[in-house]
Design a protein around this motif. Structure first.
Motif, mmCIF file in Angstrom:
data_model
loop_
_atom_site.group_PDB
_atom_site.id
_atom_site.type_symbol
_atom_site.label_atom_id
_atom_site.label_comp_id
_atom_site.label_asym_id
_atom_site.label_seq_id
_atom_site.Cartn_x
_atom_site.Cartn_y
_atom_site.Cartn_z
ATOM 1 N N MET A 78 11.284 -6.146 -2.973
ATOM 2 C CA MET A 78 12.032 -7.067 -2.112
ATOM 3 C C MET A 78 11.776 -6.847 -0.629
ATOM 4 O O MET A 78 12.068 -7.717 0.182
ATOM 5 C CB MET A 78 13.530 -6.933 -2.391
ATOM 6 N N SER A 79 11.270 -5.674 -0.259
ATOM 7 C CA SER A 79 11.186 -5.372 1.176
ATOM 8 C C SER A 79 9.925 -4.615 1.548
ATOM 9 O O SER A 79 9.860 -4.009 2.608
ATOM 10 C CB SER A 79 12.408 -4.552 1.601
ATOM 11 N N GLY A 80 8.921 -4.631 0.689
ATOM 12 C CA GLY A 80 7.748 -3.814 0.929
ATOM 13 C C GLY A 80 6.762 -4.415 1.918
ATOM 14 O O GLY A 80 6.618 -5.630 2.033
ATOM 15 N N LYS A 81 6.088 -3.524 2.615
ATOM 16 C CA LYS A 81 4.990 -3.889 3.501
ATOM 17 C C LYS A 81 3.802 -2.995 3.201
ATOM 18 O O LYS A 81 3.962 -1.827 2.841
ATOM 19 C CB LYS A 81 5.373 -3.683 4.972
ATOM 20 N N ILE A 82 2.610 -3.529 3.379
ATOM 21 C CA ILE A 82 1.409 -2.720 3.413
ATOM 22 C C ILE A 82 1.137 -2.385 4.878
ATOM 23 O O ILE A 82 1.068 -3.278 5.727
ATOM 24 C CB ILE A 82 0.204 -3.463 2.810
ATOM 25 N N VAL A 83 1.016 -1.104 5.164
ATOM 26 C CA VAL A 83 0.721 -0.631 6.521
ATOM 27 C C VAL A 83 -0.590 0.140 6.473
ATOM 28 O O VAL A 83 -0.757 1.029 5.634
ATOM 29 C CB VAL A 83 1.841 0.293 7.060
ATOM 30 N N ILE A 84 -1.521 -0.199 7.344
ATOM 31 C CA ILE A 84 -2.760 0.562 7.488
ATOM 32 C C ILE A 84 -2.774 1.149 8.891
ATOM 33 O O ILE A 84 -2.769 0.414 9.889
ATOM 34 C CB ILE A 84 -4.002 -0.306 7.228
ATOM 35 N N ALA A 85 -2.726 2.491 8.941
ATOM 36 C CA ALA A 85 -2.654 3.220 10.215
ATOM 37 C C ALA A 85 -3.924 4.035 10.392
ATOM 38 O O ALA A 85 -4.385 4.698 9.453
ATOM 39 C CB ALA A 85 -1.434 4.139 10.231
ATOM 40 N N ASP A 86 -4.492 4.001 11.594
ATOM 41 C CA ASP A 86 -5.729 4.703 11.877
ATOM 42 C C ASP A 86 -5.501 5.883 12.818
ATOM 43 O O ASP A 86 -4.484 5.941 13.532
ATOM 44 C CB ASP A 86 -6.754 3.731 12.451
ATOM 45 N N PRO A 87 -6.438 6.834 12.842
ATOM 46 C CA PRO A 87 -6.240 8.048 13.640
ATOM 47 C C PRO A 87 -6.044 7.799 15.130
ATOM 48 O O PRO A 87 -5.442 8.623 15.829
ATOM 49 C CB PRO A 87 -7.523 8.848 13.383
ATOM 50 N N ASP A 88 -6.534 6.674 15.629
ATOM 51 C CA ASP A 88 -6.387 6.393 17.064
ATOM 52 C C ASP A 88 -5.005 5.845 17.415
ATOM 53 O O ASP A 88 -4.734 5.484 18.568
ATOM 54 C CB ASP A 88 -7.463 5.419 17.538
ATOM 55 N N GLY A 89 -4.112 5.763 16.429
ATOM 56 C CA GLY A 89 -2.755 5.276 16.678
ATOM 57 C C GLY A 89 -2.574 3.795 16.437
ATOM 58 O O GLY A 89 -1.436 3.303 16.474
ATOM 59 N N SER A 90 -3.643 3.072 16.174
ATOM 60 C CA SER A 90 -3.522 1.643 15.906
ATOM 61 C C SER A 90 -3.083 1.424 14.462
ATOM 62 O O SER A 90 -3.331 2.255 13.579
ATOM 63 C CB SER A 90 -4.846 0.934 16.159
ATOM 64 N N GLU A 91 -2.423 0.313 14.213
ATOM 65 C CA GLU A 91 -2.021 -0.016 12.850
ATOM 66 C C GLU A 91 -1.793 -1.511 12.716
ATOM 67 O O GLU A 91 -1.536 -2.211 13.695
ATOM 68 C CB GLU A 91 -0.763 0.746 12.441
ATOM 69 N N ILE A 92 -1.905 -1.978 11.500
ATOM 70 C CA ILE A 92 -1.577 -3.361 11.174
ATOM 71 C C ILE A 92 -0.721 -3.337 9.917
ATOM 72 O O ILE A 92 -0.794 -2.397 9.122
ATOM 73 C CB ILE A 92 -2.820 -4.244 10.971
ATOM 74 N N ASP A 93 0.121 -4.358 9.750
ATOM 75 C CA ASP A 93 0.918 -4.427 8.532
ATOM 76 C C ASP A 93 1.052 -5.863 8.079
ATOM 77 O O ASP A 93 0.811 -6.807 8.830
ATOM 78 C CB ASP A 93 2.286 -3.755 8.705
ATOM 79 N N GLY A 94 1.433 -6.006 6.828
ATOM 80 C CA GLY A 94 1.663 -7.322 6.249
ATOM 81 C C GLY A 94 2.551 -7.191 5.041
ATOM 82 O O GLY A 94 2.515 -6.188 4.334
ATOM 83 N N GLY A 95 3.385 -8.195 4.823
ATOM 84 C CA GLY A 95 4.293 -8.164 3.688
ATOM 85 C C GLY A 95 5.620 -8.771 4.028
ATOM 86 O O GLY A 95 5.694 -9.747 4.774
ATOM 87 N N ASP A 96 6.683 -8.171 3.520
ATOM 88 C CA ASP A 96 8.003 -8.744 3.673
ATOM 89 C C ASP A 96 8.469 -8.713 5.121
ATOM 90 O O ASP A 96 8.179 -7.775 5.868
ATOM 91 C CB ASP A 96 9.006 -7.998 2.797
#
Length: 266
Positions: A78-96
């Motif tokens: 009901m509330s999940g997100k996919i988060v991809i985080a990289d060593p340089d501190g950047s990240e993107i997410d998608g989902g709920d």
């Protein structure tokens, strides 16, 4: 449960930033989220491999792990997100969609993760712990995807039976991907009462429902989720239809809370 647009946004994140990166570690220690697997089973299947493609049908998402590897199924709950985080501190997410949004670096509710050789991570972040990760998920019983189904497939899904039309739209074996909010938007847009039996729909009703489904799915994917759909702010006590000003009606149809216009969907 997230609906098709939210799952598509998560799938797109994996496709954009999670493919062709060697997996060197897996945290599959949450035995509830990773059931029926024992801790270490998903890890053993994936370490040394890479995700090679990300797929979706309806609300179900899975990734290939090489030609001879398993499929990795990820259900957002009901509330999940996919988060991809990289060593340089950047990240993107998608989902709920979460009220207030998740803040950068907030992984408090990480339930499962892949660690890549370059130091990046792919995580399922899920506050309610209702997501699911499993190998080789069953998808054969799902109906055609609501975003790509043909007119013939849509008409076949509504061709027979006595179920309320809203219940049929929510039946994932008939049409995969439509949830409660998307269904209310579709029915409101097509001016069809959610309780009308499918065997009493006219050919014109079905055509309007197909067009409304396509518009609603495209709009929600484009704008960030089902919470952006036009009817959503008016699904409240005292709400009025944004099209004609008539009071909105609330009741239960097909076991789900439903809202519709008292005049145009009478």
């Amino acid at each position: 449960m997230p609906e098709l647009p939210e799952v598509e946004s998560a799938r797109a994140v994996i496709e954009r930033a999670g493919l062709r990166r060697e997996i060197v570690d897996v945290d599959d220690s949450d035995t509830y989220v990773c059931r029926p697997h024992l801790p270490g089973q998903i890890r053993a299947a994936l370490v040394g491999r890479a995700l090679t493609a990300a797929h979706r049908r309806g609300k179900s998402m899975w990734c290939d792990a090489g030609d001879d590897g398993p499929e990795l199924g990820i259900h957002l709950g009901m509330s999940g997100k996919i988060v991809i985080a990289d060593p340089d501190g950047s990240e993107i997410d998608g989902g709920d969609y979460w009220e207030g949004r998740r803040r950068l670096g907030d992984y408090r509710w990480g339930r499962f993760s892949l660690t890549f050789a370059d130091g990046g991570r792919l995580m399922l972040v899920d506050p309610r712990r209702l997501g699911r990760v499993r190998l080789d998920p069953p998808i054969a019983s799902l109906g055609p995807d609501a975003a790509t189904m043909t007119p013939a497939e849509f008409r076949a899904a509504l061709a027979s039976g006595t179920a309320p039309v809203k219940a049929r739209l929510l039946d994932q074996e008939a049409i995969a991907g439509i949830g409660n909010l998307l269904a209310d938007q579709i029915l409101w847009s097509a001016r069809v009462n959610p309780g009308r039996r499918v065997d009493r729909l006219t050919a014109d009703d079905v055509d309007r429902l197909l067009r409304a489904t396509r518009r609603a799915v495209r709009s929600a994917i484009r704008d960030g989720g089902v919470h952006t759909l036009g009817i959503i702010p008016f699904r409240i006590p005292g709400g009025h239809c944004p099209r004609d000003g008539a009071p909105m009606v609330k009741s239960t149809v097909g076991g789900r809370t439903s809202w519709w216009c008292s005049r145009e969907q009478a």
